[in-house]
Scaffold this active site. Structure first.
Site, PDB file in Angstrom:
ATOM      1  N   PRO A 225       0.869  -1.175   0.000  1.00 55.91           N
ATOM      2  CA  PRO A 225       0.000   0.000   0.000  1.00 55.91           C
ATOM      3  C   PRO A 225       0.911   1.232   0.000  1.00 55.91           C
ATOM      4  O   PRO A 225       1.565   1.527   0.998  1.00 55.91           O
ATOM      5  CB  PRO A 225      -0.772  -0.137   1.323  1.00 55.91           C
ATOM      6  CG  PRO A 225       0.047  -1.047   2.169  1.00 55.91           C
ATOM      7  CD  PRO A 225       1.027  -1.791   1.323  1.00 55.91           C
ATOM      8  N   ASP A 400       6.017   2.830   1.812  1.00 56.84           N
ATOM      9  CA  ASP A 400       5.160   1.688   2.121  1.00 56.84           C
ATOM     10  C   ASP A 400       4.381   2.054   3.393  1.00 56.84           C
ATOM     11  O   ASP A 400       4.960   2.168   4.477  1.00 56.84           O
ATOM     12  CB  ASP A 400       6.064   0.460   2.356  1.00 56.84           C
ATOM     13  CG  ASP A 400       5.272  -0.802   2.659  1.00 56.84           C
ATOM     14  OD1 ASP A 400       4.086  -0.695   3.012  1.00 56.84           O
ATOM     15  OD2 ASP A 400       5.873  -1.899   2.568  1.00 56.84           O
ATOM     16  N   HIS A 401       3.088   2.218   3.243  1.00 61.93           N
ATOM     17  CA  HIS A 401       2.281   2.721   4.363  1.00 61.93           C
ATOM     18  C   HIS A 401       2.137   1.706   5.497  1.00 61.93           C
ATOM     19  O   HIS A 401       1.648   2.028   6.571  1.00 61.93           O
ATOM     20  CB  HIS A 401       0.898   3.119   3.840  1.00 61.93           C
ATOM     21  CG  HIS A 401       0.301   4.289   4.559  1.00 61.93           C
ATOM     22  ND1 HIS A 401       0.748   4.732   5.786  1.00 61.93           N
ATOM     23  CD2 HIS A 401      -0.725   5.118   4.233  1.00 61.93           C
ATOM     24  CE1 HIS A 401       0.028   5.761   6.178  1.00 61.93           C
ATOM     25  NE2 HIS A 401      -0.870   6.021   5.263  1.00 61.93           N
ATOM     26  N   ARG A 402       2.572   0.468   5.275  1.00 65.07           N
ATOM     27  CA  ARG A 402       2.554  -0.507   6.369  1.00 65.07           C
ATOM     28  C   ARG A 402       3.656  -0.191   7.368  1.00 65.07           C
ATOM     29  O   ARG A 402       3.609  -0.601   8.523  1.00 65.07           O
ATOM     30  CB  ARG A 402       2.755  -1.927   5.834  1.00 65.07           C
ATOM     31  CG  ARG A 402       1.642  -2.406   4.931  1.00 65.07           C
ATOM     32  CD  ARG A 402       2.018  -3.706   4.277  1.00 65.07           C
ATOM     33  NE  ARG A 402       3.284  -3.593   3.544  1.00 65.07           N
ATOM     34  CZ  ARG A 402       3.930  -4.621   2.996  1.00 65.07           C
ATOM     35  NH1 ARG A 402       3.438  -5.830   3.109  1.00 65.07           N
ATOM     36  NH2 ARG A 402       5.065  -4.434   2.345  1.00 65.07           N
TER      37      ARG A 402
END
Ligand code: CAO
Length: 428
Positions: A225, A400-402
């Site tokens: 994401p 990476d939004h994680r």
């Protein structure tokens, strides 16, 4: 005491001479109630016929290819007297279960519960629908593995019927080729028309680098994401310094803005260690790296490659200038080794030499962020009293939004701008 009973083809609706396409049991098998005995198939649907009794198969009366009707004997089975006791008449016939019309739905309707308790002649065929020719047992098997059975175009059974082995082969292929098999859905394919129908065409094979990059980018796109954050930085002072370095007497090197960006990026990564991390393969922990290597996307005639500059925090601008020239030349000559492209912590994709105002670079996973750079331009910037012509560089940070949340991404960009707007800060 035991009794021998016959299990017959149940009421299958108003159809006759139905094909037996699979026989799942053989003489001597110990079978349970509801266990599939045979699979029948008409032009429009298929159905499993489950056993209405538990016992030992004495004789199998049908084989694949036979045609059957309601009442055809499937097997003779030896059952204990208790199991063979006839059920009350009211429960001895299930309602007719017609063979359903073929529908386009991919998912199988849940199998109706067989009438219980199952006396000798109680039948409740499990009817499955859908385009894929597969028995409910095989559909269940496929669903358990997360396979959308409609994606298996053709099985190896009779009339293209899908067998257990076909599902297994599909899964093996999916694992090696990276097809998504989660949640029963697969990636919809893009239909490619016959372009020749519209005019002259010429097909050229993709280079190996194109193919590898394509595979990697697709996998990153599907797995991460990603968020891209855009900002501008005033590099007027940095540019003045760069120009002065280039014009120094006896200078043989070419100092481009990219070198300062690499140093500023390294400084910001030291300040925000999550940008120098990777998720573990099980996604349960973050691996922080104590080394700091930066990958630089280089455009070559064969496609995009990303050589890695090592230990950039401890290298001078001059060392980096030498190294980037050497790696860039090696890349364009197609002479980079795999080792030259491994071990990157974060990458830079600079299109500034070409143009652009902004773009959304794709993270070079397992790295967690990438910095995009486009062309610097003179902009009128308000200095509190008046507009001043300043050199402004657009930056694009994809993460990476994680691993990185929006606030940390914004703070990281602020740090980057802090260093680039006055590169003397890199010395402190
Ligand atoms: N703004 C304005 N001018 C810029 C600039 C920027 N952000 N970045 C570079 N330039 C200028 C340089 O100063 C140089 O100017 P001169 O020729 O007048 O000296 C010119 O553009 C060319 O620079 P360069 O490309 O040779 O050098 P670089 O250090 O900026 O970049 C490299 C090196 C290897 C990154 C670059 O050559 C390259 O291959 N870029 C493409 C990367 C790419 O394809 N990215 C896409 C990946 S995603 O698909």
């Amino acid at each position: 005491m035991s009794t021998t009973i016959e299990i017959k083809v149940p009421d299958i609706g108003n159809v006759h001479d139905v094909d037996v396409v699979a026989v799942e049991i053989q003489t001597g098998d110990v079978i349970a109630v509801d266990q599939t005995l045979i699979t029948l198939e008409t032009d429009k649907a298929s159905m499993d016929v489950p056993s209405s009794a538990a016992g030992t198969v004495q004789q199998v009366h049908l084989k694949v290819g036979d045609k059957v009707n309601e009442g055809s004997v499937i097997i003779t089975v030896l059952v204990s007297d208790e199991a063979a006791a006839p059920a009350p008449v009211a429960e001895s016939k299930s309602a007719p279960t017609p063979v359903v019309e073929e529908v386009k739905a991919v998912e199988v309707a849940p199998a109706p519960k067989p009438a219980a308790p199952a006396p000798v002649e109680v039948y409740a065929p499990i009817v499955s629908k859908g385009k894929a020719h597969a028995s409910p047992a095989i559909r269940l098997f496929a669903r358990e593995l997360g396979v959308d059975i409609s994606q298996i175009a053709q099985g190896n059974g009779r009339k293209g019927r899908i067998l257990k082995d076909d599902v297994k082969t599909y899964v093996k292929k999916a694992l090696t080729e990276g097809i998504t098999v989660t949640g029963g859905s697969t990636l919809p394919k893009i239909a490619v028309p016959d372009f020749a129908a519209f005019g002259e065409i010429e097909a050229q094979p993709l280079s190996k680098i194109n193919k590898l990059t394509g595979q990697h980018m697709t996998s990153v796109w599907l797995n991460l994401p990603m968020v891209t954050y855009h900002d501008d930085v005033d590099i007027t002072e940095m540019e003045a310094f760069r120009v002065s370095l280039n014009s120094e007497k006896n200078n043989t090197l070419k100092y481009t803005g990219l070198l300062f960006i690499i140093k500023a990026l390294a400084a910001a990564m030291q300040q925000f260690p999550r940008f120098n991390s990777s998720l573990s393969s099980d996604g349960q922990s973050l691996i922080f790296k104590k080394y700091l290597n930066i990958g630089i996307a280089v455009d070559t005639p064969n496609g995009l490659v990303v050589p890695v500059l090592r230990d950039v925090a401890n290298k001078s601008i001059k060392q980096l200038a030498l190294e980037i020239t050497e790696k860039g030349e090696k890349a364009r000559a197609g002479k980079l080794t795999p080792a030259d492209m491994q071990g990157g912590c974060m990458s830079i994709s600079s299109l500034g030499g070409i143009g652009g105002k902004a773009f959304t670079p794709i993270v070079n996973a397992p790295e967690v962020a990438i910095l995009g750079v486009t062309k610097s331009t003179i902009q009128p910037i308000w200095n509190g009293k008046e507009f001043e012509p300043r050199l402004v560089l657009p930056l694009d940070l994809t993460y990476d939004h994680r691993v990185i949340d929006g606030a940390e991404g914004a703070r990281f960009m602020e740090a980057l701008k802090y260093y680039l707007s006055d590169v003397r800060r890199l010395l402190v």
